[in-house]
Design a protein around this motif. Sequence first.
Motif, PDB file in Angstrom:
ATOM      1  N   GLY A   1      19.479  80.005   3.041  1.00 10.11           N
ATOM      2  CA  GLY A   1      18.281  79.725   3.994  1.00 10.11           C
ATOM      3  C   GLY A   1      18.204  78.219   3.474  1.00 10.11           C
ATOM      4  O   GLY A   1      16.849  77.906   3.160  1.00 10.11           O
ATOM      5  N   VAL A   2      19.061  77.263   3.670  1.00  7.90           N
ATOM      6  CA  VAL A   2      18.827  76.005   3.281  1.00  7.90           C
ATOM      7  C   VAL A   2      18.101  75.367   4.698  1.00  7.90           C
ATOM      8  O   VAL A   2      18.798  75.038   5.710  1.00  7.90           O
ATOM      9  N   ASP A   3      16.933  74.851   4.352  1.00  7.10           N
ATOM     10  CA  ASP A   3      16.525  73.636   5.518  1.00  7.10           C
ATOM     11  C   ASP A   3      16.369  72.523   4.890  1.00  7.10           C
ATOM     12  O   ASP A   3      15.866  72.386   3.798  1.00  7.10           O
TER      13      ASP A   3
ATOM     14  N   THR B   1      18.163  75.114  -6.134  1.00  7.69           N
ATOM     15  CA  THR B   1      17.881  75.986  -7.222  1.00  7.69           C
ATOM     16  C   THR B   1      19.371  76.521  -7.643  1.00  7.69           C
ATOM     17  O   THR B   1      20.396  76.213  -6.940  1.00  7.69           O
ATOM     18  N   SER B   2      19.402  77.687  -8.702  1.00  3.02           N
ATOM     19  CA  SER B   2      20.732  78.406  -9.095  1.00  3.02           C
ATOM     20  C   SER B   2      21.119  79.006  -7.875  1.00  3.02           C
ATOM     21  O   SER B   2      20.257  79.492  -6.768  1.00  3.02           O
ATOM     22  N   ARG B   3      22.258  79.499  -7.983  1.00  5.99           N
ATOM     23  CA  ARG B   3      22.884  80.465  -6.931  1.00  5.99           C
ATOM     24  C   ARG B   3      22.076  81.691  -6.598  1.00  5.99           C
ATOM     25  O   ARG B   3      21.664  82.328  -7.588  1.00  5.99           O
ATOM     26  N   PRO B   4      21.870  81.983  -5.322  1.00  5.73           N
ATOM     27  CA  PRO B   4      22.388  81.381  -4.297  1.00  5.73           C
ATOM     28  C   PRO B   4      21.496  80.004  -3.929  1.00  5.73           C
ATOM     29  O   PRO B   4      20.335  79.980  -4.077  1.00  5.73           O
ATOM     30  N   GLY B   5      22.107  78.962  -3.526  1.00  3.35           N
ATOM     31  CA  GLY B   5      21.447  77.802  -3.554  1.00  3.35           C
ATOM     32  C   GLY B   5      20.421  77.556  -2.286  1.00  3.35           C
ATOM     33  O   GLY B   5      20.822  77.981  -1.244  1.00  3.35           O
ATOM     34  N   ARG B   6      19.307  77.056  -2.720  1.00  2.00           N
ATOM     35  CA  ARG B   6      18.101  76.601  -1.806  1.00  2.00           C
ATOM     36  C   ARG B   6      17.816  75.413  -2.203  1.00  2.00           C
ATOM     37  O   ARG B   6      18.047  74.992  -2.998  1.00  2.00           O
ATOM     38  N   ILE B   7      16.896  74.668  -1.165  1.00  2.68           N
ATOM     39  CA  ILE B   7      16.257  73.535  -1.620  1.00  2.68           C
ATOM     40  C   ILE B   7      14.971  73.782  -2.281  1.00  2.68           C
ATOM     41  O   ILE B   7      14.027  74.468  -1.505  1.00  2.68           O
ATOM     42  N   LYS B   8      14.881  73.612  -3.379  1.00  2.00           N
ATOM     43  CA  LYS B   8      13.454  74.053  -4.176  1.00  2.00           C
ATOM     44  C   LYS B   8      12.513  72.995  -4.018  1.00  2.00           C
ATOM     45  O   LYS B   8      11.378  73.599  -3.625  1.00  2.00           O
ATOM     46  N   GLU B   9      12.898  71.820  -3.862  1.00  2.00           N
ATOM     47  CA  GLU B   9      11.926  70.478  -3.790  1.00  2.00           C
ATOM     48  C   GLU B   9      12.378  69.423  -3.422  1.00  2.00           C
ATOM     49  O   GLU B   9      13.807  69.013  -3.889  1.00  2.00           O
ATOM     50  N   VAL B  10      11.929  68.541  -2.769  1.00  2.00           N
ATOM     51  CA  VAL B  10      12.637  67.219  -2.198  1.00  2.00           C
ATOM     52  C   VAL B  10      11.547  66.188  -2.889  1.00  2.00           C
ATOM     53  O   VAL B  10      10.290  66.109  -2.419  1.00  2.00           O
TER      54      VAL B  10
ATOM     55  N   GLU C   1      16.276  76.404 -13.554  1.00  2.00           N
ATOM     56  CA  GLU C   1      17.303  76.603 -12.505  1.00  2.00           C
ATOM     57  C   GLU C   1      18.460  76.665 -13.418  1.00  2.00           C
ATOM     58  O   GLU C   1      19.553  77.377 -13.220  1.00  2.00           O
ATOM     59  N   VAL C   2      18.765  75.627 -14.389  1.00  2.00           N
ATOM     60  CA  VAL C   2      19.829  75.391 -15.187  1.00  2.00           C
ATOM     61  C   VAL C   2      19.844  76.845 -15.981  1.00  2.00           C
ATOM     62  O   VAL C   2      21.027  77.437 -16.370  1.00  2.00           O
ATOM     63  N   ALA C   3      18.691  77.339 -16.532  1.00  2.00           N
ATOM     64  CA  ALA C   3      18.695  78.361 -17.529  1.00  2.00           C
ATOM     65  C   ALA C   3      19.211  79.646 -16.718  1.00  2.00           C
ATOM     66  O   ALA C   3      19.778  80.512 -17.320  1.00  2.00           O
ATOM     67  N   ARG C   4      18.816  79.877 -15.411  1.00  2.00           N
ATOM     68  CA  ARG C   4      18.994  80.873 -14.802  1.00  2.00           C
ATOM     69  C   ARG C   4      20.274  81.080 -14.213  1.00  2.00           C
ATOM     70  O   ARG C   4      21.236  81.990 -14.199  1.00  2.00           O
ATOM     71  N   ALA C   5      21.121  79.685 -14.092  1.00  2.00           N
ATOM     72  CA  ALA C   5      22.348  79.680 -13.881  1.00  2.00           C
ATOM     73  C   ALA C   5      23.250  79.985 -14.931  1.00  2.00           C
ATOM     74  O   ALA C   5      24.480  80.712 -14.903  1.00  2.00           O
ATOM     75  N   GLN C   6      22.824  79.667 -16.178  1.00  2.00           N
ATOM     76  CA  GLN C   6      23.608  79.973 -17.317  1.00  2.00           C
ATOM     77  C   GLN C   6      23.793  81.258 -17.736  1.00  2.00           C
ATOM     78  O   GLN C   6      24.633  82.170 -18.147  1.00  2.00           O
ATOM     79  N   GLN C   7      22.503  82.133 -17.320  1.00  2.00           N
ATOM     80  CA  GLN C   7      22.382  83.749 -17.717  1.00  2.00           C
ATOM     81  C   GLN C   7      23.413  84.245 -16.458  1.00  2.00           C
ATOM     82  O   GLN C   7      24.057  85.234 -16.838  1.00  2.00           O
ATOM     83  N   LEU C   8      23.350  83.840 -15.306  1.00  2.00           N
ATOM     84  CA  LEU C   8      24.221  84.416 -14.222  1.00  2.00           C
ATOM     85  C   LEU C   8      25.697  84.418 -14.885  1.00  2.00           C
ATOM     86  O   LEU C   8      26.443  85.002 -14.334  1.00  2.00           O
ATOM     87  N   GLU C   9      26.169  83.093 -15.135  1.00  2.00           N
ATOM     88  CA  GLU C   9      27.520  82.874 -15.840  1.00  2.00           C
ATOM     89  C   GLU C   9      27.820  84.018 -16.961  1.00  2.00           C
ATOM     90  O   GLU C   9      28.877  84.500 -16.938  1.00  2.00           O
ATOM     91  N   LYS C  10      26.814  84.071 -17.668  1.00  2.00           N
ATOM     92  CA  LYS C  10      27.089  85.151 -18.805  1.00  2.00           C
ATOM     93  C   LYS C  10      27.058  86.536 -18.388  1.00  2.00           C
ATOM     94  O   LYS C  10      28.107  87.254 -18.688  1.00  2.00           O
ATOM     95  N   GLU C  11      26.095  86.998 -17.353  1.00  2.00           N
ATOM     96  CA  GLU C  11      26.602  88.204 -16.644  1.00  2.00           C
ATOM     97  C   GLU C  11      27.984  88.434 -15.855  1.00  2.00           C
ATOM     98  O   GLU C  11      28.354  89.454 -15.999  1.00  2.00           O
TER      99      GLU C  11
END
Length: 265
Positions: free
Chosen positions: A26-28, A210-219, A251-261
Amino acid sequence: MAKIVFEGVRKTFPHKDRGAFTALDGVDLEIGSGEFLVVVGPSGCGKSTLLDLLGGLTRPTEGRILLDGDPVTGPGLDRGTVFQQYALLPWRTAQGNVEFGLEATGVPRRRRAARAREFLELVGLAGFEDRHPHELSGGMRQRVAIARALAYDPDVLLMDEPFAALDAQTREALQGELRRIWETTGKTVVFITHGIEEAVYLGQRVAVMTSRPGRIKEVVPVALDGHTGDVRSSPEFARYRHEIWDLLHDEVARAQQLEKEAVTA
């Protein structure tokens, strides 16, 4: 009309265990003509996938990408790409590497040589035309790669962490050179980086993913034009850097958690 438009772009890849892996969802995003847009996000969020889609190297699973109103369906000479690795031909001189892309487009030899010299001068390499890649520093090789991408006059310049492998001093020097080149040429630039300071220094706007899956969080619009002195040490620069880090922190913290999982799965 925007130069580049991402509309509901989703990209999935096959995965041997889970059937499919969603890189982007959902990248816009709209990018104006002549704009310098920087994209930042945590590791694995799909930044390079975003650039590959815009470059036409792969196709969206859903949604579409428009360039000047037309769907992107494959690579084209309207887009030039600079990668982290220089990808120069070792048996060619700096001038020969810049001429390489012009040869493929059928530019006559004399005009090709003149254009290569013009763009080597633009990136600050006048006098180094006859040097081979092994005779150049890392920063000089990346300047050759930038000259090669610009020489055939693409409308859009795509840059995937082009300065990541360089030392800090060379990286800062090339950031300044790139800003000067962008101001001189008026190209539309889409620049991927992990570095928040690099994003703030280069970008007119910074798109935070955002962390995976990537979306545009803010510009985040960045307004540092007209600042005199060392812009990196200004209060405005620090404020933008803090704002973008606030957006990225979770987002970085969430990405690190996804890597651990993924490791323990």
